[in-house]
Design a protein around this motif. Sequence first.
Motif, PDB file in Angstrom:
ATOM      1  N   TYR A 270      -2.772   1.134  -7.186  1.00 47.50           N
ATOM      2  CA  TYR A 270      -1.857  -0.002  -7.046  1.00 47.50           C
ATOM      3  C   TYR A 270      -0.549   0.449  -6.401  1.00 47.50           C
ATOM      4  O   TYR A 270       0.049   1.441  -6.817  1.00 47.50           O
ATOM      5  N   TYR A 271      -0.126  -0.282  -5.373  1.00 43.91           N
ATOM      6  CA  TYR A 271       1.129  -0.015  -4.664  1.00 43.91           C
ATOM      7  C   TYR A 271       1.966  -1.293  -4.665  1.00 43.91           C
ATOM      8  O   TYR A 271       1.426  -2.389  -4.514  1.00 43.91           O
ATOM      9  N   TYR A 272       3.291  -1.144  -4.805  1.00 41.57           N
ATOM     10  CA  TYR A 272       4.119  -2.348  -4.740  1.00 41.57           C
ATOM     11  C   TYR A 272       5.538  -2.014  -4.289  1.00 41.57           C
ATOM     12  O   TYR A 272       6.022  -0.889  -4.425  1.00 41.57           O
ATOM     13  N   GLU A 273       6.200  -3.045  -3.724  1.00 41.42           N
ATOM     14  CA  GLU A 273       7.615  -3.029  -3.409  1.00 41.42           C
ATOM     15  C   GLU A 273       8.231  -4.301  -3.977  1.00 41.42           C
ATOM     16  O   GLU A 273       7.606  -5.357  -3.938  1.00 41.42           O
ATOM     17  N   THR A 274       9.447  -4.187  -4.483  1.00 41.98           N
ATOM     18  CA  THR A 274      10.216  -5.359  -4.883  1.00 41.98           C
ATOM     19  C   THR A 274      11.510  -5.367  -4.085  1.00 41.98           C
ATOM     20  O   THR A 274      12.268  -4.384  -4.116  1.00 41.98           O
ATOM     21  N   PHE A 275      11.731  -6.437  -3.348  1.00 44.47           N
ATOM     22  CA  PHE A 275      12.883  -6.555  -2.459  1.00 44.47           C
ATOM     23  C   PHE A 275      13.676  -7.830  -2.786  1.00 44.47           C
ATOM     24  O   PHE A 275      13.133  -8.770  -3.391  1.00 44.47           O
ATOM     25  N   PRO A 276      14.937  -7.889  -2.338  1.00 45.85           N
ATOM     26  CA  PRO A 276      15.574  -9.208  -2.242  1.00 45.85           C
ATOM     27  C   PRO A 276      14.677 -10.097  -1.383  1.00 45.85           C
ATOM     28  O   PRO A 276      14.045  -9.630  -0.425  1.00 45.85           O
ATOM     29  N   SER A 277      14.601 -11.359  -1.713  1.00 42.79           N
ATOM     30  CA  SER A 277      13.584 -12.220  -1.095  1.00 42.79           C
ATOM     31  C   SER A 277      13.734 -12.362   0.418  1.00 42.79           C
ATOM     32  O   SER A 277      12.754 -12.685   1.100  1.00 42.79           O
ATOM     33  N   ASN A 278      14.916 -12.064   0.956  1.00 41.92           N
ATOM     34  CA  ASN A 278      15.035 -12.142   2.412  1.00 41.92           C
ATOM     35  C   ASN A 278      14.350 -10.972   3.118  1.00 41.92           C
ATOM     36  O   ASN A 278      14.299 -10.935   4.343  1.00 41.92           O
ATOM     37  N   ASN A 279      13.814 -10.033   2.341  1.00 38.23           N
ATOM     38  CA  ASN A 279      13.069  -8.912   2.921  1.00 38.23           C
ATOM     39  C   ASN A 279      11.565  -8.992   2.640  1.00 38.23           C
ATOM     40  O   ASN A 279      10.865  -7.979   2.705  1.00 38.23           O
ATOM     41  N   LEU A 280      11.075 -10.184   2.352  1.00 41.20           N
ATOM     42  CA  LEU A 280       9.634 -10.359   2.154  1.00 41.20           C
ATOM     43  C   LEU A 280       8.846  -9.843   3.345  1.00 41.20           C
ATOM     44  O   LEU A 280       7.832  -9.132   3.188  1.00 41.20           O
ATOM     45  N   GLN A 281       9.278 -10.171   4.540  1.00 37.59           N
ATOM     46  CA  GLN A 281       8.547  -9.749   5.740  1.00 37.59           C
ATOM     47  C   GLN A 281       8.451  -8.229   5.818  1.00 37.59           C
ATOM     48  O   GLN A 281       7.413  -7.680   6.182  1.00 37.59           O
ATOM     49  N   LEU A 282       9.509  -7.537   5.427  1.00 36.87           N
ATOM     50  CA  LEU A 282       9.496  -6.075   5.435  1.00 36.87           C
ATOM     51  C   LEU A 282       8.453  -5.531   4.469  1.00 36.87           C
ATOM     52  O   LEU A 282       7.705  -4.610   4.805  1.00 36.87           O
ATOM     53  N   GLY A 283       8.393  -6.106   3.277  1.00 39.77           N
ATOM     54  CA  GLY A 283       7.397  -5.651   2.302  1.00 39.77           C
ATOM     55  C   GLY A 283       5.983  -5.847   2.795  1.00 39.77           C
ATOM     56  O   GLY A 283       5.129  -4.952   2.654  1.00 39.77           O
ATOM     57  N   LEU A 284       5.696  -6.985   3.383  1.00 42.74           N
ATOM     58  CA  LEU A 284       4.351  -7.243   3.906  1.00 42.74           C
ATOM     59  C   LEU A 284       4.035  -6.302   5.066  1.00 42.74           C
ATOM     60  O   LEU A 284       2.915  -5.766   5.155  1.00 42.74           O
TER      61      LEU A 284
END
Length: 437
Positions: free
Chosen positions: A108-122
């Motif tokens: 399992y891998y994950y990132e949690t970002f401020p929501s304006n960085n959703l695109q970066l996480g994907l």
Amino acid sequence: MIKKSFSAFGLLLLGVVSQAQEIKFEEYDLPNGMHVILHQDNKAPVVTTAVMYHVGAKDEIENRTGFAHFFEHLLFEGTPNIKRGEWMKIVAANGGTNNANTTDDRTYYYETFPSNNLQLGLWMESERLRHPVINQIGVDTQNEVVKEEKRMRVDNQPYGNIMKAIKLGLFKKHPYKNTTIGEMEDLDSAKLEEFLTFFKKYYVPNNATLVVAGDFQPAETRKLIDTYFAGIPKGAPIVRNLPKEDPITKETVMTYTDPNIQLPAYLYTYRTPSDKTRDSKVLDMVSSYLSNGKSSVLYKKLVDQDKKALQVQAINLGEEDYSVFAFFAIPLGTTTEAALRTDIDAEVKKLQTTLISEEDFQKLQNQFENQFVNANSSIQGIASSLATYHVLQGDANLINKEIEIYRNITREDIREVAKKYLNSNQRVIINYLPEKK
């Protein structure tokens, strides 16, 4: 979990759980087989992007243990678009956190970002899946990292090899006999081509579940997911024909030595059914009743009252194919293994022949209600739960429904399941002893 008489607090808690804690989500599949789960929660401006791969230590071949856990490290090495050593820096520079973990059944891998960085996480997770850099430099670097982790968490840690001892005792055929972190000589002797083959087989969209949880707009997020993931080629179907274990029908005893301990530990271990089964949920309750907290049965008797044990636990470790139920006890003073075993067996016998009290049952139900609420109290927790329920139990909606399984467990169920699985002829006793010098 809560089924019969309720206290006022219990009724209030049940109302909170059944109303406020319902987790709403949608799910669908991309054409390449990747499963997608979306949970929208706009209360806070954060978003978690997570991918769970259905690959763990049980998928490794003989003499090549540790591969799944190794990839947990290796896939942070970078991609053609993320330079080596830059992954963590990019996440931190954009206000995020990230991590990964491996079990016998999944990675399992994950990132949690401020929501304006959703695109970066994907984008970052798609990079990891699409074209990670797997080369000899990365393999050699992460090999040293894993070795240091094994030294710190296992080899030099008091009682650090208890899980290894349990696995050796209970599993003879199934790959659960190996530890998740593996043996270092297996990684040392592996060739680069073997790591590439492992990635090609298991790190494919049709073996992956993507979860986006938090503050996002669904229509926009679907478009981003399609942009970053839909074009990744589907892999060959993964077929598992893992060997089945023969039933344990006779009590056996084994000894394992540990150079890092001064006091022995004694373990009474049982191979039990898959975490998918209702009986495994009942065994969760059995373990909590016996040893969860200072008011639990075993703690009160062996630690508090009789002063026979320094520590005692009953643990149910649920996994996809089999589970493990284990008693663990460290004796106090001159207490013998036989004395500990006699007292633990006496408490098990009570469970097998007598219904626990209504008061204890009520307490047990409330414990599980609280655990349910706590597990889903954060966006990261919800993302992990959704992925786990889908990948390992085949139903993401268990995030809402599993609590009903626990609520509908009865005192009679606890008695019958204890009678079915916790018998002396079904166990392996492990004498976990200090190494003689």
